[in-house]
Write an enzyme that holds these catalytic residues in place. Structure first.
Site, PDB file in Angstrom:
ATOM      1  N   ILE A  50      -3.479  -3.700  -9.183  1.00  0.00           N
ATOM      2  CA  ILE A  50      -4.025  -2.585 -10.105  1.00  0.00           C
ATOM      3  C   ILE A  50      -3.103  -1.722 -10.815  1.00  0.00           C
ATOM      4  O   ILE A  50      -3.471  -0.965 -11.483  1.00  0.00           O
ATOM      5  CB  ILE A  50      -4.592  -1.544  -8.887  1.00  0.00           C
ATOM      6  CG1 ILE A  50      -3.634  -1.141  -7.694  1.00  0.00           C
ATOM      7  CG2 ILE A  50      -5.838  -2.315  -8.193  1.00  0.00           C
ATOM      8  CD1 ILE A  50      -4.022  -0.006  -6.927  1.00  0.00           C
ATOM      9  N   PHE A  77      -7.235  -5.068   5.801  1.00  0.00           N
ATOM     10  CA  PHE A  77      -8.034  -4.931   6.766  1.00  0.00           C
ATOM     11  C   PHE A  77      -9.406  -4.154   6.607  1.00  0.00           C
ATOM     12  O   PHE A  77     -10.297  -4.685   6.818  1.00  0.00           O
ATOM     13  CB  PHE A  77      -7.164  -4.046   7.878  1.00  0.00           C
ATOM     14  CG  PHE A  77      -7.642  -3.157   8.890  1.00  0.00           C
ATOM     15  CD1 PHE A  77      -8.672  -4.000   9.908  1.00  0.00           C
ATOM     16  CD2 PHE A  77      -7.542  -2.025   9.137  1.00  0.00           C
ATOM     17  CE1 PHE A  77      -9.389  -3.226  10.782  1.00  0.00           C
ATOM     18  CE2 PHE A  77      -8.157  -1.228  10.261  1.00  0.00           C
ATOM     19  CZ  PHE A  77      -9.042  -1.808  11.118  1.00  0.00           C
ATOM     20  N   LYS A 104      -1.276  10.062  -1.741  1.00  0.00           N
ATOM     21  CA  LYS A 104      -2.644  10.108  -1.204  1.00  0.00           C
ATOM     22  C   LYS A 104      -3.185  11.259  -1.392  1.00  0.00           C
ATOM     23  O   LYS A 104      -4.483  11.321  -2.196  1.00  0.00           O
ATOM     24  CB  LYS A 104      -2.896   9.742   0.342  1.00  0.00           C
ATOM     25  CG  LYS A 104      -2.664   8.533   0.760  1.00  0.00           C
ATOM     26  CD  LYS A 104      -3.809   7.589   0.244  1.00  0.00           C
ATOM     27  CE  LYS A 104      -3.322   6.112   0.295  1.00  0.00           C
ATOM     28  NZ  LYS A 104      -4.768   5.104  -0.366  1.00  0.00           N
ATOM     29  N   TYR A 147       4.263   8.805   1.146  1.00  0.00           N
ATOM     30  CA  TYR A 147       2.829   8.111   1.414  1.00  0.00           C
ATOM     31  C   TYR A 147       1.525   9.176   1.288  1.00  0.00           C
ATOM     32  O   TYR A 147       0.623   9.209   0.711  1.00  0.00           O
ATOM     33  CB  TYR A 147       2.559   7.428   2.682  1.00  0.00           C
ATOM     34  CG  TYR A 147       1.487   6.933   2.669  1.00  0.00           C
ATOM     35  CD1 TYR A 147       0.698   5.844   2.107  1.00  0.00           C
ATOM     36  CD2 TYR A 147       0.486   7.464   3.974  1.00  0.00           C
ATOM     37  CE1 TYR A 147      -0.613   5.576   2.526  1.00  0.00           C
ATOM     38  CE2 TYR A 147      -0.326   7.212   4.310  1.00  0.00           C
ATOM     39  CZ  TYR A 147      -1.115   5.971   3.554  1.00  0.00           C
ATOM     40  OH  TYR A 147      -2.611   5.821   3.842  1.00  0.00           O
ATOM     41  N   ARG A 185      -3.654  10.960  18.363  1.00  0.00           N
ATOM     42  CA  ARG A 185      -4.549  10.671  17.070  1.00  0.00           C
ATOM     43  C   ARG A 185      -6.012  10.440  17.258  1.00  0.00           C
ATOM     44  O   ARG A 185      -6.428  10.283  18.350  1.00  0.00           O
ATOM     45  CB  ARG A 185      -3.896   9.103  16.885  1.00  0.00           C
ATOM     46  CG  ARG A 185      -2.560   8.940  16.427  1.00  0.00           C
ATOM     47  CD  ARG A 185      -1.988   9.774  15.202  1.00  0.00           C
ATOM     48  NE  ARG A 185      -0.589   9.814  14.742  1.00  0.00           N
ATOM     49  CZ  ARG A 185       0.357  10.594  15.026  1.00  0.00           C
ATOM     50  NH1 ARG A 185      -0.019  11.630  15.911  1.00  0.00           N
ATOM     51  NH2 ARG A 185       1.575  10.371  14.691  1.00  0.00           N
TER      52      ARG A 185
HETATM   53  P1  NAD Z   1      -4.257  -3.085   4.156  1.00  0.00           P
HETATM   54  O1  NAD Z   1      -2.651  -3.116   3.768  1.00  0.00           O
HETATM   55  O2  NAD Z   1      -4.469  -4.032   5.284  1.00  0.00           O
HETATM   56  O3  NAD Z   1      -4.780  -3.278   2.856  1.00  0.00           O
HETATM   57  C1  NAD Z   1      -4.345  -2.884   1.557  1.00  0.00           C
HETATM   58  C2  NAD Z   1      -4.674  -3.994   0.461  1.00  0.00           C
HETATM   59  O4  NAD Z   1      -4.424  -3.649  -0.739  1.00  0.00           O
HETATM   60  C3  NAD Z   1      -3.903  -5.310   0.797  1.00  0.00           C
HETATM   61  O5  NAD Z   1      -4.904  -6.381   1.017  1.00  0.00           O
HETATM   62  C4  NAD Z   1      -2.662  -5.418  -0.097  1.00  0.00           C
HETATM   63  O6  NAD Z   1      -2.547  -6.665  -0.622  1.00  0.00           O
HETATM   64  C5  NAD Z   1      -3.705  -4.514  -1.455  1.00  0.00           C
HETATM   65  N1  NAD Z   1      -2.873  -4.215  -2.501  1.00  0.00           N
HETATM   66  C6  NAD Z   1      -1.560  -3.448  -2.370  1.00  0.00           C
HETATM   67  N2  NAD Z   1      -1.153  -3.064  -3.390  1.00  0.00           N
HETATM   68  C7  NAD Z   1      -1.715  -3.630  -4.294  1.00  0.00           C
HETATM   69  C8  NAD Z   1      -1.819  -3.624  -5.791  1.00  0.00           C
HETATM   70  N3  NAD Z   1      -0.770  -3.244  -6.382  1.00  0.00           N
HETATM   71  N4  NAD Z   1      -2.792  -4.520  -6.455  1.00  0.00           N
HETATM   72  C9  NAD Z   1      -3.870  -4.952  -5.858  1.00  0.00           C
HETATM   73  N5  NAD Z   1      -3.998  -4.818  -4.382  1.00  0.00           N
HETATM   74  C10 NAD Z   1      -2.758  -4.289  -3.883  1.00  0.00           C
HETATM   75  O7  NAD Z   1      -4.277  -1.427   4.565  1.00  0.00           O
HETATM   76  P2  NAD Z   1      -5.675  -0.878   5.255  1.00  0.00           P
HETATM   77  O8  NAD Z   1      -5.188  -0.467   6.580  1.00  0.00           O
HETATM   78  O9  NAD Z   1      -6.931  -1.842   4.774  1.00  0.00           O
HETATM   79  O10 NAD Z   1      -5.725   0.444   4.232  1.00  0.00           O
HETATM   80  C11 NAD Z   1      -6.710   0.362   3.121  1.00  0.00           C
HETATM   81  C12 NAD Z   1      -6.665   1.719   2.555  1.00  0.00           C
HETATM   82  O11 NAD Z   1      -7.099   2.827   3.703  1.00  0.00           O
HETATM   83  C13 NAD Z   1      -5.398   2.233   2.015  1.00  0.00           C
HETATM   84  O12 NAD Z   1      -5.563   3.179   0.730  1.00  0.00           O
HETATM   85  C14 NAD Z   1      -4.835   3.286   3.075  1.00  0.00           C
HETATM   86  O13 NAD Z   1      -3.939   3.916   2.498  1.00  0.00           O
HETATM   87  C15 NAD Z   1      -6.006   3.559   3.474  1.00  0.00           C
HETATM   88  N6  NAD Z   1      -5.677   4.259   4.927  1.00  0.00           N
HETATM   89  C16 NAD Z   1      -5.658   3.435   6.068  1.00  0.00           C
HETATM   90  C17 NAD Z   1      -5.511   3.932   7.204  1.00  0.00           C
HETATM   91  C18 NAD Z   1      -5.712   2.867   8.491  1.00  0.00           C
HETATM   92  O14 NAD Z   1      -5.379   3.757   9.706  1.00  0.00           O
HETATM   93  N7  NAD Z   1      -5.653   1.738   8.341  1.00  0.00           N
HETATM   94  C19 NAD Z   1      -5.545   5.237   7.573  1.00  0.00           C
HETATM   95  C20 NAD Z   1      -5.590   6.120   6.518  1.00  0.00           C
HETATM   96  C21 NAD Z   1      -5.851   5.614   5.177  1.00  0.00           C
END
Ligand code: NAD
Length: 315
Positions: free
Chosen positions: A61, A12, A152, A148, A215
């Site tokens: 990764i 996303f 982080k 989780y 939130r």
């Molecule tokens: P998402 O799940 O849509 O995106 C994460 C991406 O990482 C996915 O495309 C997944 O396939 C990829 N991924 C997972 N494991 C992997 C691996 N081992 N190797 C390569 N790629 C891998 O989630 P998002 O909401 O887009 O989140 C993105 C980042 O933001 C994350 O680090 C998440 O922890 C952080 N985050 C998101 C939110 C939120 O509200 N969406 C809030 C706080 C932090």
């Protein structure tokens, strides 16, 4: 024109970052293993990419070799790849740790080795836990409540250490990001896509707890802005910085607004509160403003309008 690596770019947030970079005339390489990311998001990125400026690298990764290949010739790394779910981390803490901690260390090590200028890492408001003080500011001691959140926080510490070892880093603590393309279908989907899907299917949205938890919902474009600022401003080295709107809305509030936008009314189904969930969340964004020049451009209501429209049209 600069060269960027976006890890998790099929997800996303990463896909929005990739599209914006391509629109800005940059070169973008995406590394993703498609574990929670989607091929449809790559199609959106490709559609924004003039020939030769976008490179897709399918890989994990958790492999340092893959990370080395991905960092070759790159000036900035935007590290978004992670297993991004509190409940998933409670069910399987080892997987979350392997990806979110060991994977992040691989990305930072490879970035340092390959002479990357700066790595910006996605962190999370979950590092604060359920502390009663609001708004949450970066000077507060972290109090993670889930594997989780611990992963982080560990990522932030590693990023800080790497910044003393020659790799510029910034961690961005995102607060509940939302917007188009957030996956409503995953078992671990976030609240806004879940509400949208339920309302549009005429089902009762499920709320864990009484719905009065709040939130600091942050529209995706603001998060993309923050990532680009964190790369190019050169400030905030080694720091963890809140990225949010600085407001808070309860889940009941959110549901009412979404029903209003969709011209309907539905009663939620209340379920027991989930372990690891926090009650209140609101950010101070003073540090982001000072260090990055960040202000949220798109407010909650406008962001929600755009998001609901997306789910009505394409979701
Ligand atoms: P998402 O799940 O849509 O995106 C994460 C991406 O990482 C996915 O495309 C997944 O396939 C990829 N991924 C997972 N494991 C992997 C691996 N081992 N190797 C390569 N790629 C891998 O989630 P998002 O909401 O887009 O989140 C993105 C980042 O933001 C994350 O680090 C998440 O922890 C952080 N985050 C998101 C939110 C939120 O509200 N969406 C809030 C706080 C932090």
């Amino acid at each position: 024109m600069s060269a960027y690596l976006v890890t998790g770019g099929a997800g996303f947030i990463g896909s929005h970052i990739a599209v914006r970079l391509l629109q800005g005339g940059h070169r973008v390489r995406v590394l993703d293993n498609l574990s929670t990311g989607r091929k449809e998001n790559l199609d959106v990125i490709r559609a924004a990419a003039p020939v030769g400026r976008f490179e897709w690298l399918e890989g994990d990764i958790r492999s340092i070799e893959t990370c080395r290949d991905a960092c070759e010739g790159v000036e900035y790394v935007l590290h978004q790849a992670a297993l991004a779910s509190v409940p998933r981390s409670i069910e399987n803490p080892s997987d979350t740790t392997a990806v979110n901690v060991c994977g992040l260390v691989n990305v930072l090590s490879a970035a340092k080795e390959k002479g990357v200028g700066r790595a910006v890492c996605a962190s999370s408001s979950s590092v604060y836990g359920d502390t009663p003080t609001l708004p949450k500011h970066e000077g507060m001691p972290p109090a993670p409540l889930s594997p989780y959140a611990v992963s982080k926080l560990a990522g932030e510490y590693f990023a800080r250490v790497f910044s003393t070892l020659g790799l510029g880093t910034v961690s961005l603590r995102y607060f509940n990001v939302f917007g188009p393309r957030q996956d409503p279908c995953s078992q671990y989907a976030a609240v806004i896509p879940l509400f949208a899907a339920a309302i549009l299917e005429g089902k009762r949205p499920r709320i864990f707890g009484d719905g009065k938890q709040d939130r600091d919902f942050t529209y995706i474009d603001n998060v993309v802005d923050a990532n680009l600022m964190a790369c190019t401003r050169g400030t905030g080295d080694g720091q963890a910085i809140n990225i949010a709107c600085g407001d808070r809305y309860t889940l009941l509030d959110l549901l009412e607004r979404m029903c209003g936008l969709l011209g309907t009314r539905v009663e939620p189904e209340f379920l027991p509160q989930r372990p690891g969930d926090v009650r209140h969340s609101q950010a101070s964004i003073d540090l982001a403003s000072r260090e990055l020049g960040f202000t949220p451009r798109i407010g909650f209501d406008e962001g929600l309008k755009r998001t609901v429209e997306y789910y009505r049209r394409d979701g």
